[in-house]
Each structure stands twice: as structure tokens, then as C-alpha cells.
Motif scaffolding. Structure first.
Motif, PDB file in Angstrom:
ATOM      1  N   HIS A 223     -33.845 -30.838  45.746  1.00 18.31           N
ATOM      2  CA  HIS A 223     -33.056 -30.005  45.169  1.00 18.31           C
ATOM      3  C   HIS A 223     -31.551 -28.966  45.235  1.00 18.31           C
ATOM      4  CE1 HIS A 223     -35.142 -27.280  47.351  1.00 18.31           C
ATOM      5  NE2 HIS A 223     -33.548 -25.851  46.424  1.00 18.31           N
ATOM      6  N   TYR A 224     -31.260 -29.474  46.361  1.00 15.32           N
ATOM      7  CA  TYR A 224     -30.164 -28.184  46.915  1.00 15.32           C
ATOM      8  C   TYR A 224     -29.040 -28.468  45.953  1.00 15.32           C
ATOM      9  CZ  TYR A 224     -33.122 -26.908  50.881  1.00 15.32           C
ATOM     10  OH  TYR A 224     -34.508 -26.466  51.249  1.00 15.32           O
ATOM     11  N   TRP A 225     -28.937 -29.473  45.637  1.00 14.16           N
ATOM     12  CA  TRP A 225     -27.831 -29.632  45.217  1.00 14.16           C
ATOM     13  C   TRP A 225     -27.659 -28.910  43.305  1.00 14.16           C
ATOM     14  CZ3 TRP A 225     -28.339 -32.335  39.812  1.00 14.16           C
ATOM     15  CH2 TRP A 225     -29.434 -33.174  39.648  1.00 14.16           C
ATOM     16  N   THR A 226     -28.710 -28.572  43.131  1.00  7.21           N
ATOM     17  CA  THR A 226     -29.341 -28.696  41.386  1.00  7.21           C
ATOM     18  C   THR A 226     -28.004 -27.613  41.039  1.00  7.21           C
ATOM     19  OG1 THR A 226     -30.732 -29.878  41.688  1.00  7.21           O
ATOM     20  CG2 THR A 226     -30.480 -28.055  39.482  1.00  7.21           C
ATOM     21  N   PRO A 227     -28.140 -25.981  41.680  1.00 12.21           N
ATOM     22  CA  PRO A 227     -27.438 -24.770  41.405  1.00 12.21           C
ATOM     23  C   PRO A 227     -25.925 -24.767  41.677  1.00 12.21           C
ATOM     24  CG  PRO A 227     -28.915 -24.781  43.246  1.00 12.21           C
ATOM     25  CD  PRO A 227     -29.620 -25.648  42.791  1.00 12.21           C
ATOM     26  N   ASP A 228     -25.175 -25.634  42.625  1.00 12.13           N
ATOM     27  CA  ASP A 228     -24.374 -25.864  42.695  1.00 12.13           C
ATOM     28  C   ASP A 228     -23.720 -26.688  41.445  1.00 12.13           C
ATOM     29  OD1 ASP A 228     -24.292 -24.098  45.024  1.00 12.13           O
ATOM     30  OD2 ASP A 228     -24.132 -25.340  46.237  1.00 12.13           O
ATOM     31  N   VAL A 229     -24.293 -27.832  41.574  1.00 10.81           N
ATOM     32  CA  VAL A 229     -23.530 -28.910  40.421  1.00 10.81           C
ATOM     33  C   VAL A 229     -23.480 -28.303  38.838  1.00 10.81           C
ATOM     34  CG1 VAL A 229     -23.901 -30.810  39.831  1.00 10.81           C
ATOM     35  CG2 VAL A 229     -24.484 -30.491  42.011  1.00 10.81           C
ATOM     36  N   TYR A 230     -24.785 -27.566  38.410  1.00 11.38           N
ATOM     37  CA  TYR A 230     -25.526 -26.779  37.248  1.00 11.38           C
ATOM     38  C   TYR A 230     -23.704 -25.953  37.400  1.00 11.38           C
ATOM     39  CZ  TYR A 230     -29.766 -29.132  36.161  1.00 11.38           C
ATOM     40  OH  TYR A 230     -30.352 -30.411  35.780  1.00 11.38           O
ATOM     41  N   GLU A 231     -23.776 -25.167  38.031  1.00 10.81           N
ATOM     42  CA  GLU A 231     -22.859 -23.835  38.405  1.00 10.81           C
ATOM     43  C   GLU A 231     -21.420 -24.761  38.005  1.00 10.81           C
ATOM     44  OE1 GLU A 231     -22.154 -21.529  41.019  1.00 10.81           O
ATOM     45  OE2 GLU A 231     -20.932 -19.716  39.974  1.00 10.81           O
ATOM     46  N   GLY A 232     -21.381 -25.272  38.746  1.00 14.16           N
ATOM     47  CA  GLY A 232     -20.104 -26.235  38.770  1.00 14.16           C
ATOM     48  C   GLY A 232     -19.315 -27.268  37.744  1.00 14.16           C
ATOM     49  N   ALA A 233     -20.513 -27.785  37.608  1.00 15.65           N
ATOM     50  CA  ALA A 233     -19.852 -28.700  36.130  1.00 15.65           C
ATOM     51  C   ALA A 233     -19.977 -28.273  34.597  1.00 15.65           C
ATOM     52  CB  ALA A 233     -21.003 -29.451  36.400  1.00 15.65           C
ATOM     53  N   PRO A 234     -19.164 -29.592  33.721  1.00 10.47           N
ATOM     54  CA  PRO A 234     -19.020 -28.215  32.551  1.00 10.47           C
ATOM     55  C   PRO A 234     -20.094 -28.090  32.059  1.00 10.47           C
ATOM     56  CG  PRO A 234     -17.464 -30.219  32.639  1.00 10.47           C
ATOM     57  CD  PRO A 234     -19.005 -30.233  33.832  1.00 10.47           C
ATOM     58  N   THR A 235     -19.987 -26.974  31.011  1.00 11.80           N
ATOM     59  CA  THR A 235     -21.594 -26.379  30.760  1.00 11.80           C
ATOM     60  C   THR A 235     -22.401 -27.779  29.946  1.00 11.80           C
ATOM     61  OG1 THR A 235     -20.390 -24.283  30.413  1.00 11.80           O
ATOM     62  CG2 THR A 235     -22.931 -24.533  29.821  1.00 11.80           C
ATOM     63  N   PRO A 236     -21.478 -28.303  29.064  1.00 12.29           N
ATOM     64  CA  PRO A 236     -21.766 -29.300  28.076  1.00 12.29           C
ATOM     65  C   PRO A 236     -22.185 -30.129  28.676  1.00 12.29           C
ATOM     66  CG  PRO A 236     -20.258 -28.979  27.139  1.00 12.29           C
ATOM     67  CD  PRO A 236     -19.545 -27.873  28.391  1.00 12.29           C
ATOM     68  N   VAL A 237     -22.076 -30.537  30.260  1.00 11.42           N
ATOM     69  CA  VAL A 237     -22.813 -31.193  30.759  1.00 11.42           C
ATOM     70  C   VAL A 237     -23.328 -30.807  31.365  1.00 11.42           C
ATOM     71  CG1 VAL A 237     -21.696 -33.161  33.344  1.00 11.42           C
ATOM     72  CG2 VAL A 237     -20.523 -33.352  31.671  1.00 11.42           C
ATOM     73  N   THR A 238     -23.584 -29.973  31.964  1.00  9.79           N
ATOM     74  CA  THR A 238     -25.233 -29.054  32.753  1.00  9.79           C
ATOM     75  C   THR A 238     -25.747 -29.301  31.742  1.00  9.79           C
ATOM     76  OG1 THR A 238     -24.112 -27.755  33.736  1.00  9.79           O
ATOM     77  CG2 THR A 238     -25.601 -27.663  33.724  1.00  9.79           C
ATOM     78  N   ALA A 239     -25.631 -28.855  30.438  1.00  8.37           N
ATOM     79  CA  ALA A 239     -27.046 -29.233  29.348  1.00  8.37           C
ATOM     80  C   ALA A 239     -27.515 -30.118  29.518  1.00  8.37           C
ATOM     81  CB  ALA A 239     -26.169 -28.093  28.325  1.00  8.37           C
ATOM     82  N   TYR A 240     -26.810 -31.234  29.492  1.00  2.00           N
ATOM     83  CA  TYR A 240     -26.824 -32.319  29.539  1.00  2.00           C
ATOM     84  C   TYR A 240     -27.741 -32.679  30.127  1.00  2.00           C
ATOM     85  CZ  TYR A 240     -27.043 -37.521  28.238  1.00  2.00           C
ATOM     86  OH  TYR A 240     -27.160 -38.508  27.548  1.00  2.00           O
ATOM     87  N   LEU A 241     -27.397 -32.460  32.063  1.00  2.00           N
ATOM     88  CA  LEU A 241     -28.344 -33.092  32.871  1.00  2.00           C
ATOM     89  C   LEU A 241     -29.778 -32.852  33.161  1.00  2.00           C
ATOM     90  CD1 LEU A 241     -25.224 -33.314  35.653  1.00  2.00           C
ATOM     91  CD2 LEU A 241     -25.833 -34.822  34.753  1.00  2.00           C
ATOM     92  N   SER A 242     -29.660 -31.060  32.252  1.00  3.13           N
ATOM     93  CA  SER A 242     -30.519 -30.513  32.590  1.00  3.13           C
ATOM     94  C   SER A 242     -31.724 -31.156  31.604  1.00  3.13           C
ATOM     95  CB  SER A 242     -30.543 -29.120  32.727  1.00  3.13           C
ATOM     96  OG  SER A 242     -30.013 -28.795  30.759  1.00  3.13           O
TER      97      SER A 242
END
Lengths: 482, 165
Positions: A223-242
Motif C-alpha cells: 500500500h506504500y504508494w497509496t497516500p503519496d499518489v492520492y495526495e499528489g494526483a489531481p483530485t478527480p483522478v484520486t477520486a477515480y483511483l479510490s
């Protein structure tokens, strides 16, 4: 089924590819670019119409490469809804470069096609290919904000972790192929049953496959990538990824493990005890996710850890190999989609106004925007799993499966303890909204698209909490798998 | 030992030793050149499996295309050719021990497992078989790959383009 006759089972996918190509062409014609947004939205509606017409037979298509079954169609609905929402609100996010919205939509559609392939994959080649399709397009989407260092970091971290995880997964596939001489999931299963005396090799393969799929659903310890990627990615993308790739990962895990590592409906292949392995991983995943979420002050990081915890909840019932368990995961996925999207939309609205994702910016929302704050409370209640919300119904079904199946009773206990822990950090947001006075009393402005999207997210969450039998019926009809 | 076995051992040794060189070399140029031997060695292994078409593709695409691109990339990037790449892992001993244990595990399992025995390969025209398979059995993956490539193309253009305006 032959390639040509498979096409009639592939109409939603064909429409989707058509929309992708059409919107690339539209991007190239000067003066037409502004219509791209509407073309993509109309295209998604056409895909949804095709999906509602698609056959509910369970058949293997394209000479065994892929399948078409109600189980896959159920998840395809989730992807269509999620993609529609994200394309819709991508306009309302101020951080995204509007000139790149065409590319954004096209890449999002390619991710969606990858997700369609992921939930229908019936062959190791398709499993790998679909995961790569989703990953490669997501790497680019995560790095869309080219001038934002955090976005660059997110993209790079995602690439490196992703390459490593898919490398390990491919290594696991090579073991499976070496044992069976086939890449078809069902043929592998048949070959594995002949290896009763050599459990280690199958354990090894299962572990390596779990790395690849676990990475996609951000299962601890991948899971190590999750917080950094979710924080850095554009928010709509984060919402989609989650939401979408996570649901696809769970669906793929269910299909992969129930066709390959399970002999009939409830026994594992060659008495391999992978169920305990997944149960332990699920317990660790939700505990780590919830404990790390406790100390977050950034809403995107908090939701990242909360999504790890929710992956743990959904993994909880996978060790119980039964139709009920599969149904429980599917029931949980629906409210999860809406409640997560709703919270991310609110994060976008607040970021548009304050350029910050700190939870302290949510201060005083209770008096500045009473309706929105109230909706947030409902969504947070649902994420915690309290009535009268859809999240509660989802959790009830998950726990009831575990309690019926005595072997993993301890997992249900851990799940309940975790829900209590999650109450703490979800309600810290509620406390910030209602019991802290705002630093500035500016009027809370929200883009109408976001406003109506949030309202349309909370309606199903509340509705499912009160009247959930239509969902249960739909899931019961979508349970069968090839 | 027959002649073909000797050649096989030579090629396998070349592949593995140059792969070690790729990983352990501190200089990127050396690594890239060592990779050339690894990729050639893999092409040689394909020839041993009578997969002549794959071997030729391997040489054309990897050795001729990708490797040259990598070397160009290394050489055209400022300062990267002089700088040495060192990778230090902090708890080196612990990592080494764990890696060694995993190596022993994998070695033990792969030596004791009864693997699936494939059919003995014979020399025949592979291109017809491959073409037939791509357009029949593997049509869907073949078409899906094109969409992955489309995404990659689109993304690389998007990320490498200068910010306009």
C-alpha cells in the motif's frame, strides 16, 4: 466462442473504443475541441444503454480469452457511473489544466476500458494486459499537473511501484504456466489439482499473484504508494483511483481465486490454505489503514488511508468462498462508490476556494454551508458504517457472512473494532465542521456541477440505508460467474 | 557433451553473467552495453527453442531499437554519463540475508517441483503459426495491446510537451 460471434457480447466495449477514437479525432479538428466534453458524456450514456441491453448469459468469448457474465456486468455498471461522474466534475476542478481536458477524458476512457477487461479476464494474458492498461493510463493521469512537484512525485512513485508489482505478478504467472502449460484460468485450476504433494510451489504462485492484485487494491503490505499518489494526483483522478480500479481489483481477485485456486464452490485447490492467508492480510490491511488515518490532517491522505481500510473490509469475506460472500462484496461496493466520490467532490470544492486540502479548512462549514455540511455528515456516517446509510447495510452483509461462517469469526471481531477506530477520525471532520469557528467568514461558494453531483451521491447512500431490497435483488441476479 | 549443448551453456552463461554486470556496474554506459549482451543471449536462447521469428524480433526491437534509444538517452542527457549510479541499501546485511533465503526457497521449490512437460519443439515455419494464433486464439489480447500503446503514445506526448501559454 469464435471471435466473430463474440462481438455481439462485446457491444459496450466496442462503443467505448468508438468513443475513444471519436474523441481523439474531435481533439484534432480546430474549433471542435469544446464539444469533446459533451461527446464523451453522451458516449458514456450510450455505453450504459448498451450495457443494459447486454445478455445475461455466462459465456466465454474470444476463444476463451474473456468472459461475459452478470458478475462482470455488475462491476461494469460501477465503472460507467464512476467515469461519468469524474468526467462530469473534471470541469469544476480549478487545478486541472482546461486545455488538457480532451487528453484527460481520453485517458480516463482508456482506464475504463482496461477495467472492463480486468473484470472479464479469463486468461493470464488478459489479466496482465488489463492491469497494465489500467496502470499505464493511471500513471499519466496522476502526473497531469505538470507544474506541480507533488503530482510529478505521485506519477513517478506510481510507475516504480507498479512496474515492480507487475514484474512480481508476471513471475507468479510464469510459475502457474510452468505447472500447467496453459494460460487459461480453468485449465490451470485443473492442472493444479494434480499437485497435491507439492503445495509450496502453489503457495509461491499465490503469493506472487497477490502482490500484483494487492497492489491495485492497495492491500497492506503493498500500500506504500497509496497516500503519496492520492495526495499528489489531481483530485478527480484520486477520486477515480479510490473507487473504480479498487472495485476492479476486488472483482479480479474474486474471479482469479475462485476459478484458479478453488476446485468447486467451497474447497480450495489441493487443500492450499490461501483463505487464512487472505484473512490475515485483510485484518492487517484494515488495521494499518485505520491506525495511520488517525493522524492525518490532509483530507486526501486521510481518504487514502480510509480507502486502504475499506479494501480490508471488502477482502474480509473473500476467504469465505461462497455465493453469499461474493454478494456481500458486491453490495458493499455500491454505497462505497457514492460515499467516497461525494467526499472527494467536497474536497475539490474546498480546494477551489482555499487552495488547500487541510482539514482545518473545513472549519465552520456547519454554519457557512448547512446543507453541504449535513450531506458530509451522512457520507461520513456511511463510511463508518452507521445507520441509516448504505454503508451500514454493506457492513451488515459483510459481517453476517463472516458470522455465519464460524471459521473466520475472529475477523468479524477485528472488523468491528476497526469500524470503531474509524469513527474517531471520520468524526474529527464532523467536529471541525460544526464545533470550530471558521477563520474567515467568507461565503462558501461551490460550483453548481459539484453541488448537484454531491447531492446525487448522497441520495443513493441514504436510499440504500432505508430501502435496500432493489440492490439485493440486483446483486442476486448478477451473482453468476462463468 | 554434444556441440549444441556446449553452445547452449555458452549462451546461457553469457546471458546471466552480462545480466549481473548490468545490475552491478556503477556506470550507466557500461550497464547499457552489458544489456546488449544479455539481450543477444536471450535471442540465442529463443533460437534453441526453434523460435526463429521471436529471436529475430528480439534482435531487431530490443538490440536494434530499444537499446540504441537507451544509449542515446544516456549520452544526450547532461552529466549522466559521468555520474556514477550507486544504490545503497541501508540495512545491507539484513536485506542480503533475506534475499538469500528467498533465493534458497525459490531454488528449492523449482528444483523439487514436477513441472508440466511441454511438447518437444521441432524446426518448422513459425511465422505461419504465429500469424494464425494472433488472428484467432489471441485476437483480443492483440487488439487490446494496440489500445495500451495508444495510451502510452498519448501520455508520452502529453508529458513531454512544453507547457503552452
Amino acid at each position: 466462442m469464435t471471435n466473430l460471434s463474440s462481438l455481439s457480447f462485446y457491444l459496450p466495449e466496442l462503443f467505448l473504443i468508438g468513443i475513444i477514437l471519436l474523441s481523439i479525432i474531435i481533439e484534432l479538428i480546430p474549433g471542435c475541441r469544446k464539444y469533446n466534453y459533451f461527446v464523451v458524456l453522451a458516449g458514456l450514456i450510450s455505453v450504459a444503454i448498451m450495457l443494459s441491453w447486454s445478455s445475461t448469459e455466462s459465456v466465454s468469448i474470444f476463444m476463451g480469452m474473456s468472459v461475459s457474465d452478470p458478475f462482470a456486468i455488475f462491476f461494469k455498471w460501477i465503472f460507467v457511473i464512476a467515469t461519468f461522474y469524474i468526467v462530469l466534475i473534471s470541469r469544476a476542478d480549478n487545478s486541472l489544466d482546461k486545455r488538457l481536458s480532451g487528453e484527460f477524458n481520453i485517458l480516463l476512457l482508456i482506464v475504463m476500458f482496461g477495467l472492463f477487461l480486468m473484470v472479464t479476464a479469463n486468461n493470464l494474458i488478459m489479466v496482465y494486459l488489463s492491469i497494465e492498461m489500467v496502470s499505464i493510463a493511471s500513471y499519466i493521469l496522476a502526473g497531469m499537473l505538470k507544474n506541480d512537484l507533488k503530482s510529478n512525485e505521485a506519477s513517478l512513485k506510481y510507475v516504480i511501484f507498479g512496474a515492480f508489482a507487475s514484474g512480481l505478478m508476471l513471475y507468479g504467472f510464469s510459475w502457474l504456466y510452468g505447472l500447467s502449460g496453459s494460460t487459461d484460468l480453468h485449465e490451470i485450476s485443473a492442472a493444479l489439482s494434480g499437485h497435491m504433494d507439492q503445495p509450496f510451489v502453489i503457495y509461491m504462485a499465490i503469493l506472487l499473484v497477490l502482490v500484483g492484485i494487492g497492489y491495485k487494491i492497495s492491500m497492506v503490505p503493498f500500500h506504500y504508494w497509496t497516500p503519496d499518489v492520492y495526495e499528489g494526483a489531481p483530485t478527480p483522478v484520486t477520486a477515480y483511483l479510490s473507487v473504480a480500479p479498487k472495485a476492479a481489483g476486488i472483482a479480479l481477485l474474486i474471479r482469479f481465486f475462485s476459478s484458479t485456486f478453488t476446485t468447486d464452490i467451497s474447497t480450495t485447490v489441493s487443500n492450499i490454505d490461501w483463505t487464512t492467508l487472505v484473512a490475515v492480510l485483510s485484518a492487517i490491511t484494515m488495521t494499518v489503514g485505520n491506525l495511520l488515518a488517525l493522524q492525518q490532517t490532509n483530507i486526501k491522505r486521510l481518504l487514502a488511508f480510509s480507502s486502504i481500510a475499506h479494501a480490508g473490509y471488502m477482502l474480509m469475506v473473500i476467504p469465505v468462498i461462497s455465493v453469499d460472500a461474493r454478494a456481500a462484496v458486491m453490495i458493499y461496493a455500491v454505497p462505497y462508490l457514492f460515499m467516497n466520490l461525494g467526499l472527494f467532490f467536497m474536497a475539490i470544492a474546498i480546494h477551489n476556494q482555499t487552495s488547500s486540502f487541510e482539514i482545518s479548512k473545513w472549519k465552520g462549514l456547519g454554519s457557512r454551508a448547512p446543507l453541504m455540511a449535513g450531506i458530509m455528515v451522512v457520507l461520513l456516517l456511511s463510511l463508518t458504517g452507521l445507520p441509516p446509510t448504505g454503508g451500514f447495510i454493506g457492513k451488515v452483509y459483510l459481517f453476517s457472512v463472516l458470522i455465519k461462517f464460524q471459521q473466520f469469526f475472529w475477523l468479524a471481531v477485528i472488523g468491528v473494532i476497526n469500524s470503531v477506530i474509524s469513527l474517531f477520525y471520520y468524526f474529527r471532520i464532523v467536529k471541525t465542521m460544526y464545533f470550530s469557528s471558521a477563520d474567515d467568514e467568507t461565503v462558501f461558494k461551490i460550483h453548481p456541477l459539484l453541488y448537484w453531483s454531491i447531492i446525487s451521491c448522497v441520495v443513493p447512500v441514504l436510499l440504500l440505508g432505508i430501502y435496500w431490497s432493489p440492490l439485493i435483488n440486483f446483486v442476486q441476479h448478477s451473482i453468476s460467474m462463468f | 557433451m554434444s556441440m549444441s549443448e556446449l553452445v547452449f551453456i555458452f549462451i546461457a552463461a553469457l546471458t546471466i553473467s552480462s545480466a549481473f554486470w548490468v545490475v552491478f556496474s556503477n556506470n550507466l554506459i557500461y550497464s547499457a552495453v552489458a544489456l546488449l549482451f544479455t539481450l543477444f543471449g536471450v535471442a540465442g536462447l529463443y533460437v534453441f527453442l526453434f523460435a526463429d521469428f521471436i529471436a529475430a524480433t528480439q534482435v531487431m526491437v530490443y538490440v536494434g531499437g530499444i537499446l540504441v534509444l537507451i544509449i542515446f538517452g544516456v549520452m544526450l542527457t547532461n552529466q549522466i554519463s559521468e555520474s556514477t549510479v550507486t544504490q545503497t541499501n541501508r540495512p545491507r546485511l539484513l536485506a542480503g540475508v533475506i534475499a538469500f533465503i528467498i533465493f534458497l526457497m525459490v531454488a528449492y521449490i523449482s528444483l523439487t517441483t514436477q513441472w508440466h512437460e511441454g511438447t518437444v519443439q521441432t524446426a518448422e515455419k513459425t511465422t505461419t503459426v504465429i500469424g494464425d494464433m494472433i488472428l484467432n486464439e489471441y485476437l483480443l489480447p492483440f487488439e487490446a495491446v494496440s489500445l495500451v500503446l495508444l495510451a502510452a503514445l498519448l501520455g508520452s506526448a502529453l508529458l513531454s510537451r512544453k507547457q503552452h501559454g
